[in-house]
Scaffold this motif. Structure first.
Motif, PDB file in Angstrom:
ATOM      1  N   PRO A   1     -47.379 -75.897   3.970  1.00  0.00           N
ATOM      2  CA  PRO A   1     -47.199 -76.256   2.221  1.00  0.00           C
ATOM      3  C   PRO A   1     -47.540 -74.648   1.814  1.00  0.00           C
ATOM      4  O   PRO A   1     -46.830 -73.422   2.206  1.00  0.00           O
ATOM      5  N   PRO A   2     -46.761 -74.681   0.139  1.00  0.00           N
ATOM      6  CA  PRO A   2     -46.539 -72.778  -0.351  1.00  0.00           C
ATOM      7  C   PRO A   2     -47.609 -72.074   0.222  1.00  0.00           C
ATOM      8  O   PRO A   2     -48.690 -72.481   0.066  1.00  0.00           O
TER       9      PRO A   2
ATOM     10  N   ILE B   1     -58.005 -60.860  -5.990  1.00  0.00           N
ATOM     11  CA  ILE B   1     -59.539 -62.652  -5.948  1.00  0.00           C
ATOM     12  C   ILE B   1     -58.636 -63.552  -7.796  1.00  0.00           C
ATOM     13  O   ILE B   1     -58.576 -64.655  -6.795  1.00  0.00           O
ATOM     14  N   ARG B   2     -58.143 -63.196  -8.734  1.00  0.00           N
ATOM     15  CA  ARG B   2     -57.929 -63.753  -9.253  1.00  0.00           C
ATOM     16  C   ARG B   2     -56.550 -64.134  -8.884  1.00  0.00           C
ATOM     17  O   ARG B   2     -56.178 -65.445  -8.946  1.00  0.00           O
ATOM     18  N   GLU B   3     -55.666 -63.550  -8.536  1.00  0.00           N
ATOM     19  CA  GLU B   3     -54.624 -63.914  -8.130  1.00  0.00           C
ATOM     20  C   GLU B   3     -54.631 -65.400  -7.058  1.00  0.00           C
ATOM     21  O   GLU B   3     -53.829 -66.275  -6.898  1.00  0.00           O
ATOM     22  N   ILE B   4     -55.524 -65.219  -5.907  1.00  0.00           N
ATOM     23  CA  ILE B   4     -55.996 -66.660  -5.026  1.00  0.00           C
ATOM     24  C   ILE B   4     -56.590 -67.148  -5.855  1.00  0.00           C
ATOM     25  O   ILE B   4     -56.149 -68.431  -6.102  1.00  0.00           O
ATOM     26  N   GLY B   5     -57.069 -67.536  -6.866  1.00  0.00           N
ATOM     27  CA  GLY B   5     -57.189 -68.310  -7.784  1.00  0.00           C
ATOM     28  C   GLY B   5     -56.391 -69.428  -8.121  1.00  0.00           C
ATOM     29  O   GLY B   5     -56.303 -70.355  -8.648  1.00  0.00           O
ATOM     30  N   ALA B   6     -55.938 -68.069  -9.257  1.00  0.00           N
ATOM     31  CA  ALA B   6     -54.359 -68.692  -9.873  1.00  0.00           C
ATOM     32  C   ALA B   6     -53.077 -69.704  -8.913  1.00  0.00           C
ATOM     33  O   ALA B   6     -53.242 -70.360  -9.438  1.00  0.00           O
TER      34      ALA B   6
ATOM     35  N   ALA C   1     -55.193 -70.970  -6.256  1.00  0.00           N
ATOM     36  CA  ALA C   1     -55.120 -72.017  -5.713  1.00  0.00           C
ATOM     37  C   ALA C   1     -55.057 -73.761  -6.426  1.00  0.00           C
ATOM     38  O   ALA C   1     -54.903 -74.815  -6.414  1.00  0.00           O
ATOM     39  N   ARG C   2     -55.088 -73.323  -7.338  1.00  0.00           N
ATOM     40  CA  ARG C   2     -55.576 -73.962  -8.536  1.00  0.00           C
ATOM     41  C   ARG C   2     -53.572 -74.368  -9.025  1.00  0.00           C
ATOM     42  O   ARG C   2     -53.279 -75.519  -9.095  1.00  0.00           O
ATOM     43  N   ARG C   3     -53.413 -73.729  -8.909  1.00  0.00           N
ATOM     44  CA  ARG C   3     -51.769 -74.429  -8.812  1.00  0.00           C
ATOM     45  C   ARG C   3     -51.044 -74.776  -7.632  1.00  0.00           C
ATOM     46  O   ARG C   3     -50.241 -76.409  -8.565  1.00  0.00           O
ATOM     47  N   VAL C   4     -51.389 -74.470  -6.372  1.00  0.00           N
ATOM     48  CA  VAL C   4     -51.236 -76.178  -5.745  1.00  0.00           C
ATOM     49  C   VAL C   4     -51.775 -77.069  -5.630  1.00  0.00           C
ATOM     50  O   VAL C   4     -51.799 -78.175  -4.998  1.00  0.00           O
ATOM     51  N   THR C   5     -53.148 -77.209  -5.717  1.00  0.00           N
ATOM     52  CA  THR C   5     -53.648 -78.236  -6.210  1.00  0.00           C
ATOM     53  C   THR C   5     -53.772 -78.992  -7.610  1.00  0.00           C
ATOM     54  O   THR C   5     -54.258 -80.190  -7.819  1.00  0.00           O
TER      55      THR C   5
END
Length: 323
Positions: A247-248, A303-308, A310-314
Motif C-alpha cells: 500500500p501507499p 509525528i504530526r505528519e505520521i498522523g496525517a 494514517a488519517r489520509r490512507v484510512t
C-alpha cells in the motif's frame, strides 16, 4: 512506467536536536562501537526495556494489555483518542532486533496515536537470538491477523515501525499477502533497516557523521540475527522483495543518519514496483529522531505528519489538536 517516489526535504534543525546529536556522538556512539555482540551480553538487552519504565506516556494516555498473542502487546490510546475507534495502527518497535520493547516506545507511540486520532497496537515481538528472525516476522503477521479477526477492516489498518521495526513493517505485510491476507491501508517506517548488505552503508557519506550508529558494527547485528542468510533473499530483505501490491508508504529519515542509505534505496525500489511512496528527509536529524520529541520540535512535526498520513490512507477525519 514505474512511478517516482516523492522526496520531501524538510529544512530546519533547532539547537535541541543539534545538541542531542552532539551528545550522542560523544556518549552513545563510542559505547555502541565497543559493546560486544556476544551471547552473554545479549542476555542483558531486555533490561533496556525494563529501565524505560520511567518514560511515562503523556497525561491522558490509556494503556491496555493484550492477551491471546504469542508475544507481548498492548493497546495505546493517546490523549483524546476514543475507545471505540474502528481504525488502528499496528506498530513494531526498533532496537536492533535484540532490544527495546513496549516501555521504550510507549511515549512516542502515544503521541502517534494522538496525532492519528486512533489507537495503536504496540507489538513486543519475540527477538533474536532467542528465536529466529522468521519467528519475529511471524509474531508481527499474527498481530495483524489478530486485528483482522477482531473485525478491523484491512483498509482501516496502518502498519508502522522504526529501525528494526521498520524492517518488520515491510516484511509483515509481504508475508501477510503471501498468506492470502488483505493488504493494509498504508505503511509508515521511521529510519527503517531494509538492506542486509551492510557494505552499502559503510560506504555511504553519512557513515562518517552518523552520531549514533557506527556502520561496520551493523555486521554484528546481521550475523547474529540473520545467521547464514543470503543477503538478497527476497523473504529476508525488503529491498530485494517483490514489493508490488504493497500500500501507499511514508518513510521518514534523518539527513545525517547512515540508514538514510536504506530509506533512499527502498523508496527507489517501491517506485519501481508502482507503490506510491513519500520519503521525508529531515535536515540534521539523527536515527529515529521522533523518539526525542520531548526536546525536538522537528520530532513533534514528524509525528504530526505520521498522523496525517494514517488519517489520509484510512479515510479518517482530520484532527485539530496538535500531537
Amino acid at each position: 512506467m514505474p512511478i517516482k517516489p516523492t522526496v520531501e526535504e524538510r529544512p530546519g534543525c533547532g539547537w535541541p536536536a543539534r545538541l542531542a546529536a552532539r551528545a550522542s556522538r560523544w556518549l552513545l556512539r563510542p559505547l555502541v562501537s565497543r559493546l560486544p555482540w556476544t551471547p552473554f551480553t545479549l542476555r542483558f538487552a531486555p533490561l533496556l526495556d525494563l529501565g524505560a519504565a520511567l518514560l511515562v506516556p503523556p497525561r491522558g494516555t490509556r494503556v491496555t494489555k493484550v492477551r491471546g498473542l504469542g508475544c507481548g502487546a498492548e493497546w495505546v490510546r493517546g490523549p483524546g483518542v476514543p475507545a471505540g475507534s474502528r481504525k488502528a495502527i499496528v506498530y513494531y518497535h526498533g532496537g536492533g532486533f535484540v532490544a527495546c520493547g513496549l516501555r521504550t516506545h510507549r511515549r512516542m507511540i502515544a503521541r502517534i496515536s494522538q496525532a492519528a486520532g486512533m489507537p495503536v497496537l504496540s507489538v513486543a515481538y519475540r527477538m533474536p537470538p532467542r528465536v529466529t528472525i522468521d519467528t519475529s516476522i511471524r509474531d508481527c503477521v499474527d498481530a495483524y491477523r489478530w486485528l483482522l479477526d477482531l473485525g478491523y477492516a484491512a483498509d482501516d489498518i496502518v502498519v508502522g515501525g522504526d529501525s528494526a521495526g521498520g524492517y518488520l513493517a515491510f516484511m509483515a505485510p509481504l508475508y501477510a499477502l503471501r498468506d492470502g491476507l488483505p493488504r493494509p491501508a498504508g505503511i509508515v517506517a521511521l529510519s527503517p533497516f531494509t538492506d542486509l548488505d551492510i557494505d552499502t552503508k559503510v560506504v555511504h557519506a553519512n557513515a562518517a557523521i552518523d552520531p549514533f550508529i557506527p556502520a561496520p558494527r551493523m555486521w554484528d547485528m546481521v550475523r547474529t540475527c540473520f545467521p547464514g542468510a543470503d543477503y538478497t533473499d527476497p523473504w529476508l530483505s525488503p529491498v530485494h522483495a517483490d514489493l508490488r501490491g504493497l500500500p501507499p508508504t511514508l518513510v521518514q529519515a534523518g539527513s545525517i543518519e547512515v540508514l538514510l542509505a536504506d530509506a533512499e534505496l527502498l523508496a527507489e525500489r517501491l517506485g519501481a514496483a508502482d507503490v506510491p511512496c513519500t520519503l521525508q528527509i529531515w535536515e540534521g536529524q539523527m536515527h529515529v529522531f521522533q523518539i526525542f520529541a520531548d526536546v525536538s520540535r522537528e520530532g513533534l512535526a514528524a509525528i504530526r505528519e505520521i498522523g496525517a498520513f494514517a488519517r489520509r490512507v484510512t479515510g479518517a477525519p482530520a484532527r485539530q489538536e496538535a500531537a
